[in-house]
Design an enzyme around this catalytic site. Structure first.
Site, PDB file in Angstrom:
ATOM      1  N   HIS A   4      -4.037  10.042  -2.903  1.00 53.17           N
ATOM      2  CA  HIS A   4      -5.287   9.443  -3.670  1.00 53.17           C
ATOM      3  C   HIS A   4      -6.479  10.158  -3.039  1.00 53.17           C
ATOM      4  O   HIS A   4      -6.685  10.197  -1.795  1.00 53.17           O
ATOM      5  CB  HIS A   4      -5.019   7.851  -3.514  1.00 53.17           C
ATOM      6  CG  HIS A   4      -3.967   7.434  -4.269  1.00 53.17           C
ATOM      7  ND1 HIS A   4      -3.262   6.968  -3.129  1.00 53.17           N
ATOM      8  CD2 HIS A   4      -3.730   7.151  -5.332  1.00 53.17           C
ATOM      9  CE1 HIS A   4      -2.166   6.257  -3.908  1.00 53.17           C
ATOM     10  NE2 HIS A   4      -2.538   6.441  -5.235  1.00 53.17           N
TER      11      HIS A   4
ATOM     12  N   ASP B 149      -4.078  12.236   2.064  1.00 49.61           N
ATOM     13  CA  ASP B 149      -3.486  11.330   1.238  1.00 49.61           C
ATOM     14  C   ASP B 149      -3.517  11.702  -0.208  1.00 49.61           C
ATOM     15  O   ASP B 149      -4.125  12.430  -0.741  1.00 49.61           O
ATOM     16  CB  ASP B 149      -4.544  10.017   1.397  1.00 49.61           C
ATOM     17  CG  ASP B 149      -3.927   8.700   0.698  1.00 49.61           C
ATOM     18  OD1 ASP B 149      -3.376   7.937   1.638  1.00 49.61           O
ATOM     19  OD2 ASP B 149      -3.965   8.523  -0.299  1.00 49.61           O
TER      20      ASP B 149
ATOM     21  N   ASP C 194       1.667   9.114   1.332  1.00 45.68           N
ATOM     22  CA  ASP C 194       1.980   8.715   0.084  1.00 45.68           C
ATOM     23  C   ASP C 194       2.208  10.034  -1.018  1.00 45.68           C
ATOM     24  O   ASP C 194       2.488   9.542  -2.081  1.00 45.68           O
ATOM     25  CB  ASP C 194       1.146   7.786  -0.685  1.00 45.68           C
ATOM     26  CG  ASP C 194      -0.287   7.736  -0.289  1.00 45.68           C
ATOM     27  OD1 ASP C 194      -0.841   8.847   0.151  1.00 45.68           O
ATOM     28  OD2 ASP C 194      -1.114   6.862  -0.641  1.00 45.68           O
TER      29      ASP C 194
ATOM     30  N   HIS D  70     -10.973   4.819   0.716  1.00 43.01           N
ATOM     31  CA  HIS D  70     -11.725   4.215  -0.520  1.00 43.01           C
ATOM     32  C   HIS D  70     -12.776   3.437  -0.348  1.00 43.01           C
ATOM     33  O   HIS D  70     -13.589   3.274  -1.618  1.00 43.01           O
ATOM     34  CB  HIS D  70     -10.721   3.692  -1.484  1.00 43.01           C
ATOM     35  CG  HIS D  70      -9.401   4.461  -2.048  1.00 43.01           C
ATOM     36  ND1 HIS D  70      -9.466   5.645  -2.566  1.00 43.01           N
ATOM     37  CD2 HIS D  70      -8.050   4.119  -1.675  1.00 43.01           C
ATOM     38  CE1 HIS D  70      -8.382   6.228  -2.907  1.00 43.01           C
ATOM     39  NE2 HIS D  70      -7.619   5.520  -2.415  1.00 43.01           N
TER      40      HIS D  70
END
Length: 345
Positions: A161, A159, A246, A123
């Site tokens: 996200h 991931d 995740d 991120h």
């Protein structure tokens, strides 16, 4: 050649605070799992900190100066991202571990490598921290690979996200192919099918924004129908994975249904692509994953694949959602002009 594992106890000194999901317990759980059942074919490597030049290749000088000035202190960088006294050193060490993993694989000292690091990185933008991430480890590693001589670097992000930082850093380049499967709509709000890169990089960003509830078979469709063909066409010299766990069915921060088998199948498919296209050069970098047992077991499953102790196929039973998203992404790539990463280079 062995599988190199890059990790260090100093990663545990990054402490975002009580109750924060990106806690030192995450890495501690992984290390405890590997210590309890040692995995043959692996070798431990102690990472070095990334150099200023390696960091400056990705991040702005102003941002680096700002976080360097916070070394040894506690500070909130955004609502989700906090520095503790040990965070700056842990972050530069994580970036250095990512570079070291690339160097190890590129030189032939290892067949492949897994950097078990924290804080995570995907991120982090060029000019700021975001979403638990201080430095963009995958981007720093990709540019290190370019400096070593890789003409084409593939970065795949599984991931749950979307890796907004990695995408933005490379979205106007054609020497780095960025691919991401992620829950959508979801944090951070980026990663729609229509986001395919810009300028010279049009077609070299491949997003598969999946609705909640997708499992191993659905991810299998994403890999077989979208990611692997794009990788074959791109012909990477090395593959780097932002390996977040995740999307696991037990993870508390997301709503996917992936199991250890699914992560092992993803890793198997990329290991086979790497063997076919770039002499096996494959590097995994730890990103998210917040159920401690699921995280530790999924990391182990991928390490078993890397060492050759395990090979896993995706199960059958694809639902209705994933094929629709894959088709939307393929259409967006065609509109990008047919010259991008999913169409050859």
């Amino acid at each position: 050649m062995p599988t190199s594992i890059f990790t260090d106890p100093r990663f545990l000194e990054h402490d975002p605070g009580r109750g924060h999901p990106e806690s030192p317990a995450r890495l501690a759980a992984i290390l405890a799992e590997l210590a309890a059942r040692p995995l043959a074919g692996t070798v431990s490597r102690t990472p070095r900190a990334a150099t200023d030049a390696e960091l400056e290749a990705v991040h702005s000088a102003r941002y680096l100066a700002d976080i360097r000035a916070l070394a040894g202190t506690t500070a909130a960088l955004d609502p989700d991202t906090t520095m503790s006294p040990g965070s700056y050193d842990a972050a530069t060490l994580a970036a250095g571990a990512a570079v070291g993993a690339v160097e190890e694989v590129w030189s032939g000292r290892a067949d492949n490598a897994f950097a078990l690091v924290r804080p995570p990185g995907h991120h982090a933008e060029a000019q700021g921290a975001m979403g638990f991430c201080l430095l963009n480890n995958a981007a720093i590693a990709a540019l290190a690979a370019r400096r070593l001589g890789a003409e084409r670097v593939m970065v795949l992000d599984w991931d749950v996200h979307h890796g907004n930082g990695t995408q933005h850093i490379f979205q106007q380049r054609r020497d780095v192919l960025y691919l991401s499967s992620h829950q959508y709509p979801f944090y951070p709000g980026t990663g729609a099918s229509e986001e395919v890169g810009a300028g010279e990089g049009a077609g070299y960003t491949v997003n598969c924004p999946l609705p909640a509830g997708q499992g191993d078979a659905d991810y299998g469709a994403v890999f077989h129908d979208l990611f692997l063909p794009a990788g074959e066409a791109f012909r990477p010299d090395i593959i780097i994975v932002s390996a977040g766990f995740d999307a696991h069915a037990r993870d508390p921060l997301a709503d996917m249904l992936v199991t250890e088998r699914g992560f092992a199948a993803m890793c198997t498919s990329l290991a086979e692509l790497a063997r076919n296209r770039c002499a096996g050069k494959l590097v995994l970098l730890l990103e998210g994953g917040y159920h401690l047992q699921a995280l530790a077991q999924s990391v182990r499953a991928c390490l078993e694949v890397l060492t050759g102790a395990r090979r896993e196929d995706f199960p059958g039973g694809v639902g209705r959602d994933a094929p629709d998203v894959i088709e939307a992404t393929q259409a967006a790539l065609r509109r990008a002009g047919g010259s991008g990463g999913a169409h050859g280079s």
